[in-house]
Every structure is written in C-alpha cells, then in structure tokens.
Design a protein around this motif. Structure first.
Motif, PDB file in Angstrom:
ATOM      1  N   VAL A  98     -44.124  44.019 -23.065  1.00  0.00           N
ATOM      2  CA  VAL A  98     -43.257  42.930 -23.230  1.00  0.00           C
ATOM      3  C   VAL A  98     -43.489  42.162 -24.666  1.00  0.00           C
ATOM      4  O   VAL A  98     -42.623  42.086 -25.261  1.00  0.00           O
ATOM      5  CB  VAL A  98     -43.542  41.686 -22.327  1.00  0.00           C
ATOM      6  N   SER A  99     -44.497  42.671 -25.281  1.00  0.00           N
ATOM      7  CA  SER A  99     -44.652  42.294 -26.830  1.00  0.00           C
ATOM      8  C   SER A  99     -44.010  42.945 -27.669  1.00  0.00           C
ATOM      9  O   SER A  99     -43.802  42.707 -28.546  1.00  0.00           O
ATOM     10  CB  SER A  99     -46.357  42.378 -27.178  1.00  0.00           C
ATOM     11  N   ALA A 100     -43.525  44.268 -27.281  1.00  0.00           N
ATOM     12  CA  ALA A 100     -42.671  45.130 -27.925  1.00  0.00           C
ATOM     13  C   ALA A 100     -41.387  44.172 -28.227  1.00  0.00           C
ATOM     14  O   ALA A 100     -40.421  44.633 -29.468  1.00  0.00           O
ATOM     15  CB  ALA A 100     -42.409  46.422 -27.379  1.00  0.00           C
ATOM     16  N   VAL A 101     -41.168  43.291 -27.387  1.00  0.00           N
ATOM     17  CA  VAL A 101     -39.824  42.613 -27.563  1.00  0.00           C
ATOM     18  C   VAL A 101     -40.250  41.291 -28.247  1.00  0.00           C
ATOM     19  O   VAL A 101     -39.650  40.812 -29.111  1.00  0.00           O
ATOM     20  CB  VAL A 101     -39.251  42.243 -26.083  1.00  0.00           C
ATOM     21  N   SER A 102     -41.126  40.720 -27.794  1.00  0.00           N
ATOM     22  CA  SER A 102     -41.527  39.238 -27.995  1.00  0.00           C
ATOM     23  C   SER A 102     -42.059  39.332 -29.769  1.00  0.00           C
ATOM     24  O   SER A 102     -42.113  38.175 -30.292  1.00  0.00           O
ATOM     25  CB  SER A 102     -42.625  38.644 -27.350  1.00  0.00           C
ATOM     26  N   THR A 103     -42.386  40.426 -30.083  1.00  0.00           N
ATOM     27  CA  THR A 103     -43.195  40.422 -31.513  1.00  0.00           C
ATOM     28  C   THR A 103     -41.991  40.833 -32.684  1.00  0.00           C
ATOM     29  O   THR A 103     -42.146  40.655 -34.067  1.00  0.00           O
ATOM     30  CB  THR A 103     -44.062  41.595 -31.975  1.00  0.00           C
ATOM     31  N   ILE A 104     -40.613  40.874 -32.185  1.00  0.00           N
ATOM     32  CA  ILE A 104     -39.621  41.370 -33.041  1.00  0.00           C
ATOM     33  C   ILE A 104     -38.732  40.020 -33.585  1.00  0.00           C
ATOM     34  O   ILE A 104     -38.135  39.586 -32.412  1.00  0.00           O
ATOM     35  CB  ILE A 104     -38.827  42.556 -32.618  1.00  0.00           C
ATOM     36  N   PRO A 105     -38.765  39.822 -34.507  1.00  0.00           N
ATOM     37  CA  PRO A 105     -37.946  38.368 -34.880  1.00  0.00           C
ATOM     38  C   PRO A 105     -36.518  38.330 -34.549  1.00  0.00           C
ATOM     39  O   PRO A 105     -36.138  37.330 -33.935  1.00  0.00           O
ATOM     40  CB  PRO A 105     -37.981  38.270 -36.399  1.00  0.00           C
ATOM     41  N   GLU A 106     -35.904  39.570 -34.751  1.00  0.00           N
ATOM     42  CA  GLU A 106     -34.351  39.660 -34.020  1.00  0.00           C
ATOM     43  C   GLU A 106     -34.403  39.293 -32.722  1.00  0.00           C
ATOM     44  O   GLU A 106     -33.323  38.706 -32.310  1.00  0.00           O
ATOM     45  CB  GLU A 106     -33.725  40.776 -34.467  1.00  0.00           C
ATOM     46  N   CYS A 107     -35.161  39.958 -31.968  1.00  0.00           N
ATOM     47  CA  CYS A 107     -35.158  39.992 -30.451  1.00  0.00           C
ATOM     48  C   CYS A 107     -35.526  38.256 -30.033  1.00  0.00           C
ATOM     49  O   CYS A 107     -35.035  37.766 -29.253  1.00  0.00           O
ATOM     50  CB  CYS A 107     -36.401  40.650 -29.745  1.00  0.00           C
ATOM     51  N   ARG A 108     -36.385  37.613 -30.642  1.00  0.00           N
ATOM     52  CA  ARG A 108     -36.831  36.289 -30.411  1.00  0.00           C
ATOM     53  C   ARG A 108     -35.664  35.392 -30.671  1.00  0.00           C
ATOM     54  O   ARG A 108     -35.231  34.494 -29.879  1.00  0.00           O
ATOM     55  CB  ARG A 108     -38.041  35.856 -31.343  1.00  0.00           C
ATOM     56  N   ALA A 109     -35.027  35.551 -32.039  1.00  0.00           N
ATOM     57  CA  ALA A 109     -33.897  34.775 -32.392  1.00  0.00           C
ATOM     58  C   ALA A 109     -32.785  35.052 -31.138  1.00  0.00           C
ATOM     59  O   ALA A 109     -31.957  33.956 -30.857  1.00  0.00           O
ATOM     60  CB  ALA A 109     -33.435  35.190 -33.617  1.00  0.00           C
ATOM     61  N   ASP A 110     -32.283  36.042 -30.680  1.00  0.00           N
ATOM     62  CA  ASP A 110     -31.399  36.406 -29.677  1.00  0.00           C
ATOM     63  C   ASP A 110     -31.818  35.516 -28.508  1.00  0.00           C
ATOM     64  O   ASP A 110     -30.959  34.868 -27.776  1.00  0.00           O
ATOM     65  CB  ASP A 110     -31.265  38.055 -29.662  1.00  0.00           C
ATOM     66  N   LEU A 111     -32.939  35.782 -28.113  1.00  0.00           N
ATOM     67  CA  LEU A 111     -33.422  35.156 -26.745  1.00  0.00           C
ATOM     68  C   LEU A 111     -33.441  33.740 -26.889  1.00  0.00           C
ATOM     69  O   LEU A 111     -32.992  32.731 -25.871  1.00  0.00           O
ATOM     70  CB  LEU A 111     -34.705  35.740 -26.301  1.00  0.00           C
ATOM     71  N   VAL A 112     -33.999  33.031 -28.012  1.00  0.00           N
ATOM     72  CA  VAL A 112     -34.007  31.720 -28.244  1.00  0.00           C
ATOM     73  C   VAL A 112     -32.490  30.961 -28.199  1.00  0.00           C
ATOM     74  O   VAL A 112     -32.317  29.987 -27.618  1.00  0.00           O
ATOM     75  CB  VAL A 112     -34.679  31.425 -29.664  1.00  0.00           C
ATOM     76  N   ARG A 113     -31.700  31.712 -28.729  1.00  0.00           N
ATOM     77  CA  ARG A 113     -30.350  31.298 -28.716  1.00  0.00           C
ATOM     78  C   ARG A 113     -29.751  31.215 -27.168  1.00  0.00           C
ATOM     79  O   ARG A 113     -29.017  29.984 -26.807  1.00  0.00           O
ATOM     80  CB  ARG A 113     -29.284  32.329 -29.524  1.00  0.00           C
ATOM     81  N   ARG A 114     -29.873  32.072 -26.654  1.00  0.00           N
ATOM     82  CA  ARG A 114     -29.632  32.217 -25.163  1.00  0.00           C
ATOM     83  C   ARG A 114     -30.476  31.174 -24.183  1.00  0.00           C
ATOM     84  O   ARG A 114     -29.656  30.367 -23.451  1.00  0.00           O
ATOM     85  CB  ARG A 114     -29.933  33.337 -24.331  1.00  0.00           C
ATOM     86  N   GLN A 115     -31.780  30.770 -24.705  1.00  0.00           N
ATOM     87  CA  GLN A 115     -32.577  30.052 -23.744  1.00  0.00           C
ATOM     88  C   GLN A 115     -31.762  28.366 -24.260  1.00  0.00           C
ATOM     89  O   GLN A 115     -31.708  27.586 -23.163  1.00  0.00           O
ATOM     90  CB  GLN A 115     -33.827  29.999 -24.349  1.00  0.00           C
ATOM     91  N   ARG A 116     -31.465  28.273 -25.215  1.00  0.00           N
ATOM     92  CA  ARG A 116     -30.914  26.816 -25.583  1.00  0.00           C
ATOM     93  C   ARG A 116     -29.509  26.609 -24.995  1.00  0.00           C
ATOM     94  O   ARG A 116     -29.407  25.502 -24.367  1.00  0.00           O
ATOM     95  CB  ARG A 116     -30.505  26.806 -27.248  1.00  0.00           C
ATOM     96  N   ALA A 117     -29.011  27.685 -24.743  1.00  0.00           N
ATOM     97  CA  ALA A 117     -27.544  27.643 -24.054  1.00  0.00           C
ATOM     98  C   ALA A 117     -27.798  27.208 -22.552  1.00  0.00           C
ATOM     99  O   ALA A 117     -27.218  26.462 -21.932  1.00  0.00           O
ATOM    100  CB  ALA A 117     -26.687  28.822 -24.259  1.00  0.00           C
TER     101      ALA A 117
END
Ligand code: C5P
Length: 220
Positions: A98-117
C-alpha cells in the motif's frame, strides 16, 4: 441541524476504525474509511501486474481505479473496478504494497479529491478516518481528533483484530514498519493546531467513543 463532520487520524492499531464507525452509528452520520481506498488501489495495481516501483504505472492504475465503498457504518464492503475486494484489502500482501500508492503525491492528490467528495455526499455529515483527514483532506471539520496509543497497546489490538492469522513478525511488520513508512508522508504522531490529542492506551473502546461524542456536542 447543521451538518457535522468529524475527522479522526491515527496510526494503525490506534483503534480509529472501530471508534469512527461507532461514533458514526451513534450520531447517525456516514462513515468513510480512507485507508480502504489506498488498499483498494494497491489491490488494483497488483492485479494488473504493475510492479510497485513503476511509479508511472501506479499513478495510471490509481487514476483509472473505480473505487466504491460502503459509507454505512453498519456495512463493510469495498469494490475496485467492479470487483469485491473486501477481504483482499486486509491481506498481508496488500498491506505490504500500500505504501507504493500512499508515497506518490499524485496518487494522494487523486484520492484526497475523491475523499472530500464522498465526505460531502451525506447531508447529515460524516465521520472519516485515516492519516491526513484532520490536516489535508478536511482541515475545516467540526471536530478533529488524533488518536494515539503506545506501540504495545497497538500491537495487542492488531493481534486481536487478526485473531491469530498473523505471525508475530507479520504483526510487527504491519504495525511498526508501516508507522515508520507512513510517518514519512504525513505527520500523525503529534497533533496539529486545533486537533484534539487522545491517548487511548488505557481507554476502553466505549470511553473513546464517549470522548469524541462529547467533543461533537461541544462543537455544535
Ligand atoms: O488505515 P489503514 O491501515 O487501513 O491504511 C492503510 C495505508 O493507507 C496506510 O498504511 C497508509 O500508507 C495509507 N493511508 C494514507 N492516508 C490515509 C489513510 C491511509 O496514506 N488517509
């Protein structure tokens, strides 16, 4: 009544999932497990045969991933790209990748946007839990809490969660190594300004839920 948004962060084994779910149930709010979204993406890229160090491919797998998950605190299911991965996201292989996803800023930005929605979807409000909800995803939440617990307490709880399915070594890997990895990306050991720090080492789950419910009452 106004909407109520509660943000809960903490390391693995701090009791945040159990707590957040119970608070949502008690207050009649929806519940968002953001860790499940990072885990779902990990399952998606592994299934697609993407190697964890292939950053561009992990980013592509993240942006292409259709993630659906229950926002009902009484239900628990996660689907990625139409497939039920409720069980698979909890497997050691997923936690290891999972850290292969959570350490990539682009992936975080994508998921953060979905989480807010997702957090804005329920007019009554939401309880969301993760690592960066109080600081990045929803810093305007009505109540922001950082749960901590001693490493001993967290190892004990995670062992209970996994009911003997993990070896001592897998358990330490899941709790302690992941702490180290995660602390490189988000500050979740010390509370940001305006965030309530709650050390749950010597609290029962019911006491933690009561404490957060009281904070919610004060905030309203
Ligand atoms: O909470 P959980 O242990 O299921 O989270 C799995 C992983 O997802 C964490 O170890 C972390 O790498 C990542 N995560 C994150 N930010 C969040 C939630 C989870 O980086 N808000």
């Amino acid at each position: 009544v106004d909407r109520l948004v509660i943000a809960i962060d903490g390391p693995s084994g701090s009791g945040k999932s159990t707590t957040a779910r119970a608070v949502a149930r008690r207050l009649g709010l929806s519940y968002l497990d953001t860790g499940a979204m990072y885990r779902a993406v990990a399952v998606a890229f592994l299934d697609a045969g993407v190697r964890p160090d292939d950053t561009a491919a992990v980013i592509a797998a993240t942006s292409g991933a259709v993630i659906e998950l229950s926002l009902d605190p009484d239900e628990s299911w996660v689907r990625v790209n139409g497939r039920d991965v409720t069980e698979q996201i909890r497997e050691p292989r997923t936690a290891q990748n999972v850290s292969a996803v959570s350490t990539i800023p682009e992936c975080r930005a994508d998921l953060v946007r979905r989480q807010r929605a997702l957090m804005d979807a329920d007019p009554r409000g939401c309880v969301a839990e993760g690592r960066d909800i109080t600081t990045v995803v929803y810093p305007d939440a009505d109540v922001r809490v950082l749960l901590t617990a001693s490493p001993e307490a967290r190892l004990r709880r995670r062992a209970g969660d996994m009911a003997g399915k993990l070896t001592e070594e897998q358990l330490r890997d899941q709790v302690l190594r992941r702490d180290r990895d995660d602390s490189k990306l988000v500050e979740f050991q010390t509370a940001a300004e305006g965030v309530h720090l709650l050390d749950t080492s010597d609290m029962t789950p019911a006491e933690v839920v009561d404490a957060i419910t009281s904070l919610a009452e004060e905030a309203h």
